[in-house]
Enzyme design. Sequence first.
Site, PDB file in Angstrom:
ATOM      1  N   CYS A   1      15.430  -3.388  -7.663  1.00  0.00           N
ATOM      2  CA  CYS A   1      16.902  -3.295  -7.677  1.00  0.00           C
ATOM      3  C   CYS A   1      17.553  -4.611  -7.253  1.00  0.00           C
ATOM      4  CB  CYS A   1      17.391  -2.226  -6.719  1.00  0.00           C
ATOM      5  SG  CYS A   1      16.703  -0.600  -6.967  1.00  0.00           S
TER       6      CYS A   1
HETATM    7  N1  LIG Z   1      18.349  -0.191  -9.526  1.00  0.00           N
HETATM    8  C1  LIG Z   1      18.687   0.481  -8.432  1.00  0.00           C
HETATM    9  O1  LIG Z   1      18.209   1.584  -8.205  1.00  0.00           O
HETATM   10  N2  LIG Z   1      19.609  -0.045  -7.643  1.00  0.00           N
HETATM   11  C2  LIG Z   1      19.991   0.494  -6.380  1.00  0.00           C
HETATM   12  C3  LIG Z   1      21.469   0.577  -6.252  1.00  0.00           C
HETATM   13  C4  LIG Z   1      21.908   1.132  -4.919  1.00  0.00           C
HETATM   14  C5  LIG Z   1      23.406   1.170  -4.751  1.00  0.00           C
HETATM   15  N3  LIG Z   1      23.761   1.561  -3.434  1.00  0.00           N
HETATM   16  C6  LIG Z   1      24.038   2.122  -5.742  1.00  0.00           C
HETATM   17  O2  LIG Z   1      24.226   3.289  -5.380  1.00  0.00           O
HETATM   18  O3  LIG Z   1      24.381   1.721  -6.846  1.00  0.00           O
END
Ligand SMILES: NC(=O)NCCC[C@H](N)C(=O)O
Length: 408
Positions: free
Chosen positions: A397
């Site tokens: 991520c």
């Molecule tokens: N690719 C991913 O799973 N990204 C994590 C994103 C976390 C962020 N707090 C969200 O909820 O969008």
Amino acid sequence: MTSGIHVTSEIGKLKTVMLHRPGKEIENITPDYMERLLFDDIPYLPIAQKEHDYFAQTLRDQGIEVIYFEKLAAEALADEKIRHEFLERMIAESGYIAGATKEALMEYLGSMNVQDMVNKIIEGVRIEDVEIKNPDLQSLSEDTDWPFLMDPMPNAYFTRDPQASIGNGISINRMTFKARQRESLITEYIIKYNERFAGKVPVWRDRNHATHIEGGDELVLSNHVLAIGISQRTTADAIQDIAKNLFKDSDYDTIIAIHIPHNHAMMHLDTVFTMINYDQFTVHPAILDEDGKVDNWVLHPGKDGEITIEHHTDIKEVLKKALNKSEIDLIATGNGDKIIAPREQWNDGSNTLAIAPGEVVTYDRNYVSNDLLRKHGILVHEVRSSELSRGRGGPRCMSCPIVREDID
Ligand SMILES: NC(=O)NCCC[C@H](N)C(=O)O
């Protein structure tokens, strides 16, 4: 410096990656705003930055060029006219199309040097930061319970999601929640105006859509196969839409759309399923039924620009066929244990970043999953994770590959 984008797999040797070092935006999270800002807790910024620097250094130590989202944005916005247009759009998307607040924000942000301006936009602009000289009805009636004129973007360190590198092109994503939607406006300007990318990168799908797609759901399995999650963040109609463009304009001819639970813990496909070697994947057992099956649909180009869609449930068979492999090794998060698997998945135990075939970066806290990866022959580089993990995203991520070597 290599120009443009080149990503034809999830696992080819990573050459260049884009990160964002978490900044003061993290300190604009409070318990009342956590849910709206998509956080479950408030990271301690100095430690989060240390952990992030450790992550970046781990990548550099493997010979990977690390470039930063915020720096690429500042470079893209060096020209005054472009900067002005960007500010107008960013402020409009923050809620001010015209009027006294818009003018005050234009003046406040426009008077900064470009890097400070980008950092401030990501950090968020508070009501008291800006002086409104000739208040109008909108500024006078502003909701003062909400302290920001422009909301912070604390999720910006998850550079995977606002865009996705696919082949030599990119998808610039319309994201689901308001808290993240403006991140991809920054991407749009980077791709259009940073000389590293300008004029060299086809946009497979832009952000001007009502349907949503996010990079955490977009997995590049090979130079012609993608897997895309149908998830809380990515809708089936957006997948069909990007499929149409890719089938027409790129070498991609197969998209495996995988249905995963629509919830916060498993928000994207890469929180439950990642590719780590030619024939090895991590998988969170909760996406599979008791027979190890999951609903998935395989899309191919049909006649006259149509798309064919086949329904399957045996993901192993689908992957074997699409990737031309005789066996597929699915490695269960937390070894499939009832307690360990959900605990480690919550802290991104499935969210591995492959930096070469069979070589990954993971969070240190997921020690059961990490040991299991090693038992399956994977080389694991662990990075620190006490604070970064509070944002609900792991090494995949937090990274947007820009260039990878091709795999055979
Ligand atoms: N690719 C991913 O799973 N990204 C994590 C994103 C976390 C962020 N707090 C969200 O909820 O969008």
